[in-house]
Design a protein around this motif. Structure first.
Motif: not given
Length: 192
Positions: A48-52
């Motif tokens: 799981l990968e995301f920008d925040v």
């Protein structure tokens, strides 16, 4: 990596959205009860990968905030007793647990592992790339957590992560612990 889902969060989402608002930078959390949920097939070895962005060293309150949750909703809605549950929790330095600023809780088949990091480099203007990897590597199950490509946490675990229903949630609406003001974008879920 084999990408199963990519969601830029620009104007809409491929997941089920509960609250928040879409901005030109992504999906912004306006209340701790906001969430986006992705129901996936079981991913035994995945990422799981995301920008925040919008995260400060302090939370809006002294309470913990969860950047994401993975769990099995087929086992009921009580997250504290769920036999498959993974969360990345951002703690606040004003709380009584100020030696752990970031905690990863990994529960598979009822076996719990907690690891923590002293990472405190949050600044609201900066976008951070968060990545979690789990599953088989070289004959053992491992979990790794990264911020901007730098590994922050690592451990091995025994039983595979195989929930019947694999739910991945931005935030933690069931606990009202989604980080207010956070802006999520570029969510990627896949297998390794």
């Amino acid at each position: 990596d084999q990408v199963l889902l990519f969601d830029p969060l620009m104007g809409s989402s491929l997941g089920d959205v509960g609250g928040g608002e879409f901005t030109d930078e992504g999906w912004q959390v306006v209340a701790s009860s906001n969430f986006i949920v992705y129901d996936m097939p079981t991913i035994e070895t995945g990422f799981l990968e995301f920008d925040v962005k919008g995260l400060d060293i302090r939370n809006l309150t002294r309470d913990a905030r969860h950047l994401f949750y993975m769990w099995d909703p087929s086992l009921g809605s009580d997250m504290t007793s769920n036999r498959f549950r993974v969360s990345l929790q951002k703690l606040d330095g004003r709380s009584s647990i100020n030696d752990r600023w970031l905690r990863l809780r990994f529960i598979t088949q009822g076996r719990q592992t907690d690891v923590s990091s002293t990472f405190r480099g949050w600044t609201p203007e900066r976008t951070f790339r968060i990545r979690l990897e789990w599953g088989r590597e070289g004959g053992v199950n491992v979990c790794r957590q990264f911020i901007d490509g730098e590994q922050k946490m690592f451990f091995q675990y025994g039983k595979p992560y195989i929930p019947a229903l694999h739910r991945i949630e931005l935030g933690a609406a069931g606990r009202a612990e989604t980080p207010e003001g956070a802006i999520y974008s570029n969510v990627t879920i896949g297998t390794r």
